[in-house]
Enzyme design. Structure first.
Site, PDB file in Angstrom:
ATOM      1  N   TYR A  32     -13.666  -3.845  11.284  1.00 57.59           N
ATOM      2  CA  TYR A  32     -12.330  -3.107  11.034  1.00 57.59           C
ATOM      3  C   TYR A  32     -11.562  -3.260  12.414  1.00 57.59           C
ATOM      4  O   TYR A  32     -10.313  -3.677  12.234  1.00 57.59           O
ATOM      5  CB  TYR A  32     -12.545  -1.587  10.768  1.00 57.59           C
ATOM      6  N   GLY A  73       1.755   4.556   3.838  1.00 59.96           N
ATOM      7  CA  GLY A  73       2.849   3.877   2.888  1.00 59.96           C
ATOM      8  C   GLY A  73       3.687   4.571   2.127  1.00 59.96           C
ATOM      9  O   GLY A  73       4.837   4.405   1.861  1.00 59.96           O
ATOM     10  N   SER A  85      -3.759  -0.532  14.514  1.00 61.24           N
ATOM     11  CA  SER A  85      -4.464   0.557  14.656  1.00 61.24           C
ATOM     12  C   SER A  85      -4.957   0.677  16.401  1.00 61.24           C
ATOM     13  O   SER A  85      -5.139  -0.269  16.840  1.00 61.24           O
ATOM     14  CB  SER A  85      -5.735   0.618  13.820  1.00 61.24           C
ATOM     15  N   GLY A 124       0.840  -1.385  -0.109  1.00 66.30           N
ATOM     16  CA  GLY A 124       0.001   0.132  -0.012  1.00 66.30           C
ATOM     17  C   GLY A 124       0.874   1.348   0.013  1.00 66.30           C
ATOM     18  O   GLY A 124       0.527   2.244   0.700  1.00 66.30           O
ATOM     19  N   ALA A 125       1.838   1.171  -0.760  1.00 61.33           N
ATOM     20  CA  ALA A 125       2.960   2.445  -0.741  1.00 61.33           C
ATOM     21  C   ALA A 125       2.421   3.529  -1.796  1.00 61.33           C
ATOM     22  O   ALA A 125       3.366   4.608  -1.770  1.00 61.33           O
ATOM     23  CB  ALA A 125       4.275   1.713  -0.953  1.00 61.33           C
ATOM     24  N   ASN A 126       1.457   3.266  -2.124  1.00 61.74           N
ATOM     25  CA  ASN A 126       1.080   4.431  -3.031  1.00 61.74           C
ATOM     26  C   ASN A 126       0.272   5.620  -2.886  1.00 61.74           C
ATOM     27  O   ASN A 126       0.214   6.715  -3.372  1.00 61.74           O
ATOM     28  CB  ASN A 126       0.176   3.900  -4.534  1.00 61.74           C
ATOM     29  N   GLY A 146      -1.016   7.617   1.488  1.00 58.89           N
ATOM     30  CA  GLY A 146      -1.039   7.717   3.018  1.00 58.89           C
ATOM     31  C   GLY A 146       0.305   7.353   3.614  1.00 58.89           C
ATOM     32  O   GLY A 146       1.321   7.704   3.304  1.00 58.89           O
TER      33      GLY A 146
END
Length: 296
Positions: A163, A27, A137, A21-23, A25
């Protein structure tokens, strides 16, 4: 903010990181800091178009590889293409989304946030030389995992509870992995981190009234920038002497913001019997078995 910051990240020259998820936020912020510190970073992302734009910004030390954590075949294909890395950062996630299922029939949040990363770690662990960092979280506190209905097939779906369950699963997984690595005599470490309240694209995707409050919260003083929210996972991923099994997060405003340090957590995460049962169920559902002693 006083305390440990991006400028304290040790030199990472010669080290390779895989960041899911580095694209965007957390990440994206994590990958950016790591590249600036000299690391080679694999941007493991579902949206490769956005990841390509990030890689173009970060330069030749950032490369893109397709990874959809909601599809186990994609997880296996990605893992097969990884030759080796020093650190895996399980960062990607979804928060409080409407009910839907992954390609493999899992509830989307437990399937993406936990089961996808569980399978990915199982496949990559023999190729990881140093450590795994899994992002949880503060919302793990509302988690109350039902092992006999992990995928919400029997209960009325509650998106925030789902979640919380997925984030508790992340914490339990990180702690159980640390325990199993230690028992196997492995030098590898497993760390867990959380960003506190960080303003990212994660908020506002519930498609109900809670989106209003999430977007409002991002504008209040309690919310910190994504760059600050990424500090705990950067700390866990780069500080040499971190203790395996430790949970890191912001240290101010009840863990909502501030410099990274050890974080409090719901003590149910210390239930070794339940963690083992979750591990066994996760192996059954994903079809992926761990060899915690492989390659070191």
């Amino acid at each position: 903010m006083s305390g440990w910051t991006n400028s304290d990240v040790p030199d990472q020259t010669g080290r390779t990181f895989v960041v899911t998820g580095a694209n965007s936020g957390l990440g994206y912020q994590t990958a950016k800091v790591l590249v600036r510190a000299g690391a080679d970073v694999v941007l493991a992302c579902r949206n490769t178009a956005k990841a390509d734009a990030v890689a173009s910004e970060l330069g030749p030390k950032a490369t893109v590889a397709k990874l959809d954590l909601a599809d186990l075949e994609s997880v296996r294909s990605f893992a097969a293409g990884v030759t080796g890395a020093d650190v895996l950062i399980n960062n990607a996630g979804l928060m409080a989304v409407p009910f839907r299922r992954t390609t493999d029939g899992f509830e989307m949040q437990i399937g993406t946030n936990h089961l996808g990363h569980f399978a990915l770690t199982a496949l990559l662990l023999p190729k990881i030389t140093e450590r795994v960092v899994t992002v949880s979280s503060t919302m793990h506190q509302i988690g109350n995992i039902q092992l006999d209905d992990l995928n919400w097939e029997q209960r009325r779906y509650r998106r925030w509870r789902a979640y919380g369950d997925s984030k508790m699963a992340n914490l339990m997984f990180g702690k159980e992995l640390a325990a199993r690595l230690a028992a196997a005599g492995s030098s590898k470490k497993s760390l867990i981190a959380h960003p506190g309240y960080a303003s990212t694209e994660l908020q506002g995707r519930s498609e109900n009234f809670s989106d209003f409050f999430a977007k409002l919260g991002n504008k209040l003083p309690i919310a910190q920038p994504a760059a600050d929210g990424a500090l705990p996972q950067l700390y866990a991923a780069t500080v040499p002497d971190v203790e395996s099994g430790t949970f890191y997060g912001p240290t101010e405003m009840f863990g909502m913001r501030g410099a990274p340090g050890r974080s409090g957590y719901k003590k149910a995460a210390d239930d070794a019997g339940f963690r083992a049962a979750l591990w066994e169920e996760s192996e059954r559902l994903t079809g992926e078995k761990f060899d915690v002693g492989a390659a070191g």
